[in-house]
Design an enzyme around this catalytic site. Sequence first.
Site, short mmCIF file in Angstrom:
data_model
loop_
_atom_site.label_atom_id
_atom_site.label_comp_id
_atom_site.label_asym_id
_atom_site.label_seq_id
_atom_site.Cartn_x
_atom_site.Cartn_y
_atom_site.Cartn_z
N GLN A 152 87.56 56.76 17.20
CA GLN A 152 88.07 58.05 16.47
C GLN A 152 89.26 58.53 16.41
OE1 GLN A 152 85.07 61.18 17.05
NE2 GLN A 152 86.41 62.60 16.54
N GLY A 153 90.15 58.47 15.34
CA GLY A 153 91.25 59.00 15.50
C GLY A 153 91.77 60.40 14.77
N SER A 160 92.51 63.51 17.32
CA SER A 160 93.60 64.22 18.27
C SER A 160 94.89 63.61 18.12
CB SER A 160 93.01 64.67 19.53
OG SER A 160 91.95 65.34 19.62
N SER A 202 88.72 57.74 22.83
CA SER A 202 87.82 56.81 23.36
C SER A 202 87.70 55.40 23.03
CB SER A 202 86.28 57.54 23.41
OG SER A 202 86.75 59.16 23.81
N GLU A 208 77.88 64.46 15.47
CA GLU A 208 78.12 64.35 16.66
C GLU A 208 77.39 65.19 17.42
OE1 GLU A 208 81.83 63.63 19.83
OE2 GLU A 208 82.02 65.13 18.21
N SER A 255 87.50 71.84 21.62
CA SER A 255 87.53 72.57 22.81
C SER A 255 86.53 73.78 22.83
CB SER A 255 89.16 72.98 23.12
OG SER A 255 89.46 73.80 22.18
N GLU A 286 87.37 76.76 23.56
CA GLU A 286 88.09 77.82 22.98
C GLU A 286 88.17 77.99 21.42
OE1 GLU A 286 89.54 76.97 26.84
OE2 GLU A 286 89.47 75.59 25.15
#
Length: 361
Positions: free
Chosen positions: A118-119, A121, A153, A236, A344, A346
């Site tokens: 998965q591209g 971030s 990952s 996910e 994240s 946040e």
Amino acid sequence: MEHFRREVREWLSANLVGEFAELRGLGGPGREHEAFEQRLRWDRHLAAHGWTALSWPGERTIDEQVVFHEEYARAQAPARVNVVGEGLLGPTLCAFGTPEQRKRFLPKIRAVEELWCQGYSEPGAGSDLASVSTRAELVNGRWVITGQKIWTSLAHVADWCFVLARTEPGSRRHHGLSYLLVPMGQPGIEVRPIRQLTGTSEFNEVFFDGAVTAEENVVGKPGEGWKIAMATLGFERGVAMLGHQVAFRRELDELIAQAPDDPILQDRLTRAWLDLHVMRSHTLRTLGAEPGPEASVTKLFWSGWHKRLGELAMDVLGPASMLDGNPHQATFLFSRAETIYGGSDEVQREIIAHRVLGLPR
């Protein structure tokens, strides 16, 4: 449903034997290096017997998916190596892909013949995914991609990557992004492993320097990438989470069995037990709904819970927690990453506040 549960349980018992018996409990976050080739053979064995792609439309009911994931975790079957392709891209293509894309990619994902990463971030766009700067330009019928992704990952073993890239020059934030399917084995792509606190390297940096993919390898229309990417994140956080929760319960039970008779620790263990049941109830309540911002609640809940469990494990085990080979040490070290990847904590709180609770910005 009990008949199906018995079928799954008996199949796993009959097949987790021989070389596969040695895989029980191996793999997973922070431990993806464990017996990777053997686990790949196990995944293909599952595929040959019809136990992959259960969440795709027309395959299995929600109840059957829940049963499979629960029994899979209870059997301590190894962590899957095809989770990105099967669990994320597969449902995305079922929902948004063209007939040609589904025909090209879905059979190979189901059979575990092509692995995916998965591209999303980037160094300057991790939690704030809308700030991605990797760009792609359509030149002579091909997308030419330039930029950098990080925390990717399993990129070092992947055959393909779904990449969120900016395809409209001058666009900002959520606008002008596209969701591209990019082959990894080509000039113009460099993968650099990132060594983690656990000593392993399942995360990677990926550099795109003129890498290419065919014009038709865009999911949805050019410029719709944000919508597609958010749908992928929703998948996910779906039914597979129940399987993770069974594994969480096993980790918690191990801690309870080792805990000293300390009232403070016992109180924390009780709270962890209660929170795990709340997590399961919430996940069951939201299964089957269209992926949306409510999925952020699930992500926020499980990542925070597992991080607290890692901290609790260190306190329960005391000095012994520092010994090499202690699996709870890996949980403690890696679980901090779980509050970051997949969105994240946040950012999840922002999404819940604005899109679920309707609070002002």
